[in-house]
Design a protein around this motif. Structure first.
Motif, mmCIF file in Angstrom:
data_model
loop_
_atom_site.group_PDB
_atom_site.id
_atom_site.type_symbol
_atom_site.label_atom_id
_atom_site.label_comp_id
_atom_site.label_asym_id
_atom_site.label_seq_id
_atom_site.Cartn_x
_atom_site.Cartn_y
_atom_site.Cartn_z
ATOM 1 N N GLU A 21 38.454 -45.127 -3.002
ATOM 2 C CA GLU A 21 39.059 -43.851 -2.609
ATOM 3 C C GLU A 21 38.471 -43.372 -1.284
ATOM 4 O OE1 GLU A 21 41.610 -40.568 -2.832
ATOM 5 O OE2 GLU A 21 41.604 -42.506 -3.861
ATOM 6 N N ASN A 22 37.190 -43.621 -1.070
ATOM 7 C CA ASN A 22 36.561 -43.241 0.193
ATOM 8 C C ASN A 22 37.189 -44.001 1.357
ATOM 9 O OD1 ASN A 22 34.051 -41.846 1.537
ATOM 10 N ND2 ASN A 22 34.064 -43.942 2.307
ATOM 11 N N GLU A 23 37.484 -45.287 1.153
ATOM 12 C CA GLU A 23 38.134 -46.067 2.204
ATOM 13 C C GLU A 23 39.493 -45.478 2.562
ATOM 14 O OE1 GLU A 23 38.333 -50.247 1.994
ATOM 15 O OE2 GLU A 23 36.200 -50.525 1.558
ATOM 16 N N LYS A 24 40.256 -45.131 1.547
ATOM 17 C CA LYS A 24 41.577 -44.566 1.796
ATOM 18 C C LYS A 24 41.477 -43.235 2.539
ATOM 19 C CE LYS A 24 45.713 -42.806 -0.526
ATOM 20 N NZ LYS A 24 46.349 -42.495 -1.824
ATOM 21 N N MET A 25 40.568 -42.376 2.111
ATOM 22 C CA MET A 25 40.437 -41.059 2.727
ATOM 23 C C MET A 25 39.854 -41.157 4.137
ATOM 24 S SD MET A 25 39.164 -38.807 -0.552
ATOM 25 C CE MET A 25 39.125 -37.279 0.386
ATOM 26 N N ALA A 26 38.975 -42.138 4.350
ATOM 27 C CA ALA A 26 38.437 -42.340 5.699
ATOM 28 C C ALA A 26 39.531 -42.795 6.648
ATOM 29 C CB ALA A 26 37.303 -43.362 5.663
ATOM 30 N N LEU A 27 40.378 -43.718 6.187
ATOM 31 C CA LEU A 27 41.498 -44.156 7.022
ATOM 32 C C LEU A 27 42.467 -43.005 7.270
ATOM 33 C CD1 LEU A 27 42.988 -46.333 8.556
ATOM 34 C CD2 LEU A 27 43.991 -47.123 6.392
ATOM 35 N N GLU A 28 42.680 -42.178 6.278
ATOM 36 C CA GLU A 28 43.525 -40.994 6.458
ATOM 37 C C GLU A 28 42.954 -40.105 7.554
ATOM 38 O OE1 GLU A 28 46.301 -38.054 6.196
ATOM 39 O OE2 GLU A 28 46.427 -39.975 5.142
ATOM 40 N N ALA A 29 41.636 -39.937 7.567
ATOM 41 C CA ALA A 29 40.989 -39.064 8.542
ATOM 42 C C ALA A 29 41.020 -39.631 9.959
ATOM 43 C CB ALA A 29 39.539 -38.806 8.130
ATOM 44 N N LEU A 30 41.239 -40.933 10.078
ATOM 45 C CA LEU A 30 41.238 -41.588 11.391
ATOM 46 C C LEU A 30 42.642 -41.684 11.986
ATOM 47 C CD1 LEU A 30 38.606 -44.348 10.592
ATOM 48 C CD2 LEU A 30 38.310 -42.427 12.168
ATOM 49 N N GLN A 31 43.511 -40.785 11.615
ATOM 50 C CA GLN A 31 44.878 -40.762 12.138
ATOM 51 C C GLN A 31 44.844 -40.542 13.656
ATOM 52 O OE1 GLN A 31 47.333 -37.601 10.605
ATOM 53 N NE2 GLN A 31 49.224 -38.645 11.154
ATOM 54 N N PRO A 32 45.497 -41.428 14.415
ATOM 55 C CA PRO A 32 45.470 -41.309 15.878
ATOM 56 C C PRO A 32 46.568 -40.398 16.396
ATOM 57 C CG PRO A 32 46.623 -43.292 15.247
ATOM 58 C CD PRO A 32 46.188 -42.636 13.957
#
Length: 205
Positions: A147-158
């Motif tokens: 879940e942390n991986e998914k949320m981290a990728l969500e936070a890295l939206q360009p």
């Protein structure tokens, strides 16, 4: 007396010399290959190089994040960043580097907490056109880590003008909405995207 030096190319080194911090007009620093990527090569006080615009490594070797990197607000170019290397800084050092342009690659994202990822503020770095995000390919089985991986990728939206996006070794079963829907920061479509690669993400459903 080298205080007016603007370009410096260093050979294979274990660490950069302490005197580097006195080169206040330095704009481009190129070095490598590195003896080891596990230990920071930057001297204490290197954040005084406030005119530095480009940090480059030979063969695009990775560097860790040194403490104080975020104070070099003129930076436009960085080599591949390894967020898993213990160089003293955190990924949030990138928050203030609003002039970054061209290619940005961040490896070792399995070590990055969601709040740190949010602080990178990729959505406001409009001059980055190629973004590469990579985990280490390990196979975490704990749901919290996935879940942390998914949320981290969500936070890295360009930002929405990105032209190239590559995602490697992401372990979660689901991509965040901005990747599935191909939208940039603010909800605008990634209409300029010409290259999309999602590789070694074997758990995606």
């Amino acid at each position: 007396e080298l205080k007016h030096l603007r370009f410096l190319d260093m050979p294979s080194i274990k660490s950069l010399p302490d005197g580097l911090v006195k080169l206040y007009n330095l704009q481009t620093l190129r070095f490598g290959p590195l003896y080891s990527a596990l230990v920071s090569i930057f001297p204490k006080g290197f954040n005084k190089l406030v005119n530095l615009r480009h940090i480059c490594t030979k063969y695009n070797e990775k560097i860790g994040i040194p403490f104080g990197l975020g104070m070099l607000t003129c930076l436009r170019t960085l080599p591949t960043i390894d967020a898993s290397a213990g160089w003293g800084g955190r990924l949030s050092e990138l928050q203030s580097l609003s002039k970054l342009k061209g290619r940005l690659q961040i490896d070792g994202l399995q070590h990055v907490e969601v709040e740190e990822a949010k602080k990178v503020d990729l959505g406001m770095k409009n001059n980055i056109n190629e973004l590469i995000l990579s985990w280490d390919g390990d196979d975490p089985t704990v749901d919290d880590l996935l879940e942390n991986e998914k949320m981290a990728l969500e936070a890295l939206q360009p930002h929405a003008n990105l032209s190239s996006l590559r995602i490697y070794s992401y372990n979660s079963k689901e991509l965040p909405p901005w990747v599935r829907e191909m939208t940039g920061y603010g909800g605008s479509p990634l209409s300029n995207l010409v290259c999309l690669e999602i590789n070694n993400c074997n758990k995606l459903e």
